[in-house]
Scaffold this active site. Sequence first.
Site, PDB file in Angstrom:
ATOM      1  N   ASP A 327       0.857  -1.177   0.000  1.00  0.00           N
ATOM      2  CA  ASP A 327       0.000   0.000   0.000  1.00  0.00           C
ATOM      3  C   ASP A 327       0.896   1.231   0.000  1.00  0.00           C
ATOM      4  O   ASP A 327       2.110   1.148   0.192  1.00  0.00           O
ATOM      5  CB  ASP A 327      -0.929  -0.024   1.227  1.00  0.00           C
ATOM      6  CG  ASP A 327      -2.206   0.787   1.006  1.00  0.00           C
ATOM      7  OD1 ASP A 327      -2.249   1.581   0.051  1.00  0.00           O
ATOM      8  OD2 ASP A 327      -3.150   0.625   1.793  1.00  0.00           O
ATOM      9  N   GLU A 527      -9.836   7.257   5.172  1.00  0.00           N
ATOM     10  CA  GLU A 527      -8.707   6.736   5.935  1.00  0.00           C
ATOM     11  C   GLU A 527      -8.608   7.384   7.317  1.00  0.00           C
ATOM     12  O   GLU A 527      -9.611   7.603   7.994  1.00  0.00           O
ATOM     13  CB  GLU A 527      -7.423   6.850   5.121  1.00  0.00           C
ATOM     14  CG  GLU A 527      -7.481   6.043   3.829  1.00  0.00           C
ATOM     15  CD  GLU A 527      -6.137   5.869   3.159  1.00  0.00           C
ATOM     16  OE1 GLU A 527      -5.133   5.627   3.855  1.00  0.00           O
ATOM     17  OE2 GLU A 527      -6.090   5.967   1.912  1.00  0.00           O
TER      18      GLU A 527
END
Length: 844
Positions: A327, A527
Amino acid sequence: MRFPFSKSMALVAVFWLGLAAACTPAAEPGQPALSLQVESWPETSGGMSIDATIEARIDSLMAIMTVEEMVAQTIQGDINSITPGDVREYRLGSVLNGGNSAPRADVRAPAPEWLVLADVFYEASTDTSGGGAAIPLLWGTDSVHGHNNVIGATVFPHNIGLGAARNPDLIREIGAVTALETVVTGQDWTFAPTLAVAQDDRWGRTYESYSEDPAIVAEYARAMVEGIQGALGSETLFASDKVIATAKHYLGDGGTDAGKDQGDNLASEADLRDIHGAGYPPAVEAGVQVVMASFSSWRGEKLHGSTYLLTDVLKDRMGFNGFVVGDWNGHGQVPGCQTTDCAASLNAGVDMFMAPDSWKGLYENTLAQVKAGEISQERLQDAVRRILRVKFRVGLFEKEKPSSRPLAGSFELLGSAEHRAVARQAVRESLVLLKNQGGLLPLRADSRILVAGDGADDIGKQSGGWTLSWQGTGNSKADFPNGESIWDGIKAASDVAGGQAVLSLDGTYDQRPDVAIVVFGENPYAEFQGDIPDLDYQPGSATDLALLQSFKAAGVPTVAVFLSGRPLWVNPEINASDAFVAAWLPGSEGSGVADVLLRKPDGSIHHDFKGKLSFSWPKTAAQTPLNHQDESYDPLFPFGYGLTYADEGNLPMLAEESGIAGASGGSGVFFADGQIPQPWTLQGAAAGETVTVENALTTVGEALTIRAVDRYAQEDARQAAWSGAAEATLSITGEATDFTRESNGDMAVSVEYRVDAAPEGPVFFVVECGEGCGAGRDVTSFFAEATPGEWMRLDIKLSCFATEGADMARLTSPFGIKTAAPFTARFASIRLVSNEGQAVCPGE
């Protein structure tokens, strides 16, 4: 049976125990030590079988590849930080567009520009004029609720809403539509589905999870992978309207301690496997080609560095034969690593680094590490083989440039009527009815309907994060040319039935309505910027509640439509409503809400409610984690709850005590509605004296006077008057707090202010990080040029102070105004916000 235990056996035992300890994630303090059991994890068929013909093609290609070309295949750069020329020179294996990346760095770039850029990158990767092998690159994108990065595309409900729908066939259809629209603009690969099983709703990515229940996630994993890629053994597999799917984020991202994004999951191995790992075996069985490693840790070990979970469990035990991608610079969080230097991550089992802005340095260091033997040839070749295997499987070497492929450039398919119908169905089926006092719903469409609330005519708000931009903020209705707001849908249904629908966001009206529909809820986030300290809905803000209560006081029947990425404590709002609908984040097809709320013109029911809670709803704001597997399970609305029109929908008055002793500052709010949330305090300091502001009037010697004043409500703002007698500072101060993520994430401190008397000298915005540690920026011009008496807003990037030397990992004061000159100003809101281009670094 017993055996004699010899000295030699003891030495062997010591060796193996030491090896096991070296490979075992360290237990957190107070946690029992782990005994890893790889054989307890499920085995799978591996999904797509290994094809001897493809493996032979890989052998032939790798035989002519240089070590430089092999390393390049393991690197993925972001299109905002890499050029086609870079791809041509370095031969990188992949590019991506991150949350705020787009052609020309414009997240609102028109669809044709995406396809043009896809061609240019493809042609660069296959250009052999400078030597080297022609290996087409893969372009990965976050098509996570539709092709949500592109103007005009269909935007589906976020996963939390889809989980409430309980319809895997619909999920498969959504995956197919998403893949097709992604093909139109030339991308090969989506970073979806998310298979997190969120266990703590404070997590800012809860809405990306289908459910707290692993069974729902497991069922949807297969369906979504088949929708995106096609079904194994069928003609649909990687057909011209399909793209590569990604199972993410492996593993345990939905179970971090306190719901902290990128945090540490402390679960036992059994719970990690049975709860958080539930979606991965069915995804692998369905043939998913990519698995993305999680930012998070398991019991102290970062997933990007976990050989046990990435290699032993996923690849060896489960038999996954695609490739593992990292990621966004996640490898840089592995101990001993940097974003440009991390052999440990590749050695652990990451096959492709997601290195958005660090790609060049990482390429150079990885190449050096391979040549030095720090990364073995065997590990490098395995990673490259896996990447090439996926490229061959999807026919990338046979495909022409993106614009020449079937369906590419068919921009009329973006947000087509057929695709929008699928999204509209998803909206209808995701809605959950929590309250229906007196059977208020469904409403007669020929009534006089007042539609209010800041979410009523805001497609951006109803779509949430990961919509055009990373945070989903800054979007206007014009950015959704094929979309409809909730108001649009109600208005259209009312017009057909001969009713009267009126939009009044603030709820004012000249003619009394028969019923009011109030649409409100969370503003978009993504997020860690969505992490919250508790489940209190917008703590300290009573705007939405006041609107609901105004209708109640006037005797107007009221329907609340609540937009949110998670269950939240909204007891006061439920009490103030006659009907309450959890609409989650429905996406671009707001008409799906009207389909359920309003009757047909003939008075019959149009569509009934089908949605059932896929997450438990809390009784208090402090009731988290809350999951139906809990031993002492006592929610307000249980997992699986959801009324239909045939059900008794009355509720008694709910308790309005939040269960939170005091406000919390973990949400990024430092001052709002006259309150300073814990653990922060408002302080004034001058001439060696520091005073905590606790009263309506506070003085700090003769230099600074602080008063509680009114803006919207009684004493909801503070006025600070500097006399000029000495240098003085007004600050928000607390315990050392780590703001590194927020600084790196380009967040800003937002201050709403009103100048009462312009400064007569320099004024500085300062932050502090302990004794002798801090930084400041000259903000004199912002205050000196402001119109006296007019409220203004200033957003300053946190990164401004990091570049000035502030230690963002231990900030003790995120806000301070310092001056030695006469100056008077009012402050009403101080908080962290995402930077959508509005934030500044004063002096630059």
